[in-house]
Design an enzyme around this catalytic site. Structure first.
Site, mmCIF file in Angstrom:
data_model
loop_
_atom_site.group_PDB
_atom_site.id
_atom_site.type_symbol
_atom_site.label_atom_id
_atom_site.label_comp_id
_atom_site.label_asym_id
_atom_site.label_seq_id
_atom_site.Cartn_x
_atom_site.Cartn_y
_atom_site.Cartn_z
ATOM 1 C CB CYS A 53 46.241 32.990 41.153
ATOM 2 S SG CYS A 53 45.416 34.639 41.121
ATOM 3 C CB ALA A 56 42.017 35.394 39.571
ATOM 4 N NE ARG A 87 34.148 36.575 36.888
ATOM 5 C CZ ARG A 87 33.401 37.191 37.864
ATOM 6 N NH1 ARG A 87 33.606 38.413 38.095
ATOM 7 N NH2 ARG A 87 32.314 36.666 38.537
ATOM 8 C CG HIS A 186 35.432 31.510 44.523
ATOM 9 N ND1 HIS A 186 34.987 30.078 43.793
ATOM 10 C CD2 HIS A 186 35.633 32.320 43.497
ATOM 11 C CE1 HIS A 186 35.491 30.609 42.411
ATOM 12 N NE2 HIS A 186 35.563 31.824 42.419
HETATM 13 FE FE1 ICS Z 1 30.627 30.462 39.494
HETATM 14 MO MO1 ICS Z 1 35.021 32.196 34.602
HETATM 15 FE FE2 ICS Z 1 31.730 29.995 37.423
HETATM 16 FE FE3 ICS Z 1 33.135 31.226 38.973
HETATM 17 FE FE4 ICS Z 1 31.280 32.404 37.928
HETATM 18 FE FE5 ICS Z 1 32.846 33.064 36.198
HETATM 19 FE FE6 ICS Z 1 33.117 30.554 35.667
HETATM 20 FE FE7 ICS Z 1 34.362 32.017 37.163
HETATM 21 C C1 ICS Z 1 32.920 31.547 37.185
HETATM 22 S S1 ICS Z 1 29.758 30.945 37.677
HETATM 23 S S2 ICS Z 1 32.586 32.066 33.996
HETATM 24 S S3 ICS Z 1 32.262 29.317 39.340
HETATM 25 S S4 ICS Z 1 31.881 28.944 35.528
HETATM 26 S S5 ICS Z 1 30.907 34.275 36.550
HETATM 27 S S6 ICS Z 1 35.112 30.412 35.717
HETATM 28 S S7 ICS Z 1 31.618 32.402 40.029
HETATM 29 S S8 ICS Z 1 34.780 33.930 36.416
HETATM 30 S S9 ICS Z 1 35.327 31.794 39.211
#
Ligand code: ICS
Length: 520
Positions: A53, A56, A87, A186
């Site tokens: 979400c 998150a 995480r 994000h």
């Molecule tokens: Fe970027 Mo899980 Fe990506 Fe994002 Fe990053 Fe992590 Fe995954 Fe999540 C990631 S690099 S591992 S898009 S591929 S550290 S899903 S920020 S937490 S939201």
């Protein structure tokens, strides 16, 4: 063929679902000019998705890892609990007097009566209590779904508390339901960090080459391996957003000469805003995989254009490769020709293909959970992406050049380098790098994943905890690429060595051939 596999993965769906999922599932017939993929759209209700979400994405991903900011979740306790260091972003105190609050999970523990009568008083009291107990430099507050529904004004609470306490207090309206996935969070996080932290501290940084790494979250210690390599090269990293990073690093990071972007999906907004306001150019890098790491280091050296740095980078690459080469050569004897499929987040499904390529393995299918079309097809499609209702409720902030602090010389350097063919703001996307006739699947469902395994039986799948055990019950090893299954780091040169050994071990094990599910 891939086209037949695609059809079989879709055939169980009712008509409307089939039409929607069909757009999100493509055969990469022409990697040089990728087809249009359906992405960043709502998941069909009832389909099992891996997505998270908005809260998150904001608290859990982008801002939560800043270790000396005190993070308070305004909401029911579960949201705080499930975003509590789950995480594996690693942190350590680096300077005397610093504090690491990430061992704590702070929440207003919202109850029914706060939902009925409002939770603003509760929030102000929580901020006060946290301040009295810890005296942090800054406090950030995150709104969860019920906060948005009852209309608590977290921003005015934060403003009042900022004035009262004399420290930086700011809030994020990252209610979980905003947007269609964590990607919305994000964007909200980028806006808030930019408004409330970036540019607060103008102390000059004494170093010849100063950069920030954007979109590197130190999962399994990846950022520390990147730090190690940069220290060897003599390049100063002011801030890594947001892995192993402190509040002070972030408030000072606009003093950099360059921003390099690891995870384009989560932080492209910040790169753009910092360039507009301070004139700091950016380009995409990838420190996952040996080829990617070498290429990225060389590009950074080329940007600064200093012979001394260019030579130093070559020297470091040669020294590091002396250690990597024997490992990768040994591993390739067993991994060459094996297959992998990757379904991860918004950048790793792409980045990790480089590590598999290093091992001469083939990625037969890949997809993101929540990335946008530009992460698949490349940034040149940006002007043609339509903004829909789900994206419209996320604030777009207007940024202008800072009249005093905009750095003209960076902008001029960028211009002259561009004339010489150097690329900035460059993300080519995942599909261009994938082989012809591979499958590209956005927001894959459990049903589709099961079908894919039946049809392709890949030697390994890189994915997350929500589907790990489904995959393993079907006799295929699964490497979690979010948490690394407690392994890592996998970035840079030492990380690549870790990854090669791990994947070799997993794909060479006979256990998968011996396991039978109880119903078989
Ligand atoms: Fe970027 Mo899980 Fe990506 Fe994002 Fe990053 Fe992590 Fe995954 Fe999540 C990631 S690099 S591992 S898009 S591929 S550290 S899903 S920020 S937490 S939201």
């Amino acid at each position: 063929s891939a086209a037949e596999a695609r059809e079989q993965m879709l055939e169980a769906y009712p008509k409307k679902t089939l039409r929607k999922r069909g757009k999100q599932m493509l055969v990469n017939t022409d990697p040089k000019s990728p087809a249009e993929i359906g992405a960043n759209s709502r998941t069909v209700p009832g389909i099992i998705t891996q997505r998270g979400c908005s809260y998150a994405g904001c608290k859990g991903v982008v801002i939560g890892p800043i270790y000396d900011v005190l993070h308070i979740t305004h909401g029911p306790i579960g949201c705080g609990w499930y975003s509590w260091l789950s995480r594996r972003n690693m942190n350590k105190i680096r300077k005397e007097g610093e504090t690491n609050y990430l061992q704590y999970s702070m929440s207003t523990d919202m109850q029914e009566d706060h939902i009925v009568f409002g939770g603003e008083k509760q929030l102000a009291a929580a901020i006060q209590e946290a301040y009295d107990e810890f005296k942090p430099k800054a406090i950030s507050v995150y709104a969860t779904c019920p906060v948005g529904l009852i209309g608590d004004d977290i921003h005015s609470v934060c403003r009042n508390m900022k004035e009262k306490l004399g420290i930086n207090v700011f809030g994020f309206s990252c209610e979980g339901y905003k947007g269609v996935s964590q990607s919305a969070g994000h964007h909200i996080a980028n806006n808030g960090v930019f408004k409330h932290m970036i540019g607060l501290d103008d102390t000059p940084v004494e170093a010849k080459y100063k950069i920030n790494i954007l979109g590197e979250y130190n999962i399994g210690g990846d950022a520390w391996e990147i730090d190690r390599i940069f220290a060897r090269c003599g390049i100063k990293i002011i801030g890594t957003l947001s892995g192993g990073v402190s509040y002070d690093d972030i408030t000072n990071c606009h003093m950099a000469d360059l921003n390099v972007v690891m995870c384009h999906r989560s932080i492209n907004y910040m790169a753009e805003m910092m360039e507009t306001k301070f004139g700091i150019p950016w380009f995409k890098v990838n420190f996952i995989g040996i080829e990617g790491t070498k290429k990225s280091l060389r590009k950074i050296a080329e940007y600064f254009g200093d012979k001394e740095l260019i030579d130093k980078v070559e020297e470091v690459i040669a020294a590091e490769m002396a250690e990597v080469r024997p490992v990768v050569e040994d591993v390739r004897k067993r991994t060459a020709g094996k297959t992998a499929a990757l379904f991860v987040g918004g950048s790793r499904a792409h980045h990790y293909q480089d590590l598999f390529t290093d091992m001469d393995m083939q990625v037969i299918a890949a997809g993101y959970e929540f990335a946008h079309r530009d992460d698949y097809e490349g940034r040149d499609v940006l002007p043609s992406i339509k903004v829909d209702a789900d994206s419209r409720n996320i604030e777009e902030i207007t940024v202008e050049a800072d009249p005093e602090r905009y750095n003209m010389s960076h902008a001029e350097r960028k211009k002259s380098l561009e004339e010489a063919g150097f690329t900035f703001e460059d993300y080519e996307g995942m599909m261009r790098q994938m082989a012809k006739d591979t499958l590209v699947i956005d927001d894959i469902s459990h049903h589709e994943l099961e079908k894919l395994i039946e049809l392709y039986k890949p030697d390994i799948i890189g994915s997350g905890v929500k589907d790990k055990y489904v995959i393993e019950k079907m006799g295929v090893p699964c490497k979690q690429l979010h948490s690394y299954d407690y392994g890592g780091p996998y970035a840079g040169f030492k990380g690549a060595i870790n990854f090669f050994k791990e994947i070799d071990r997993m794909t060479s094990s006979n256990i998968w051939k011996l396991t039978r599910a109880p119903w078989q």
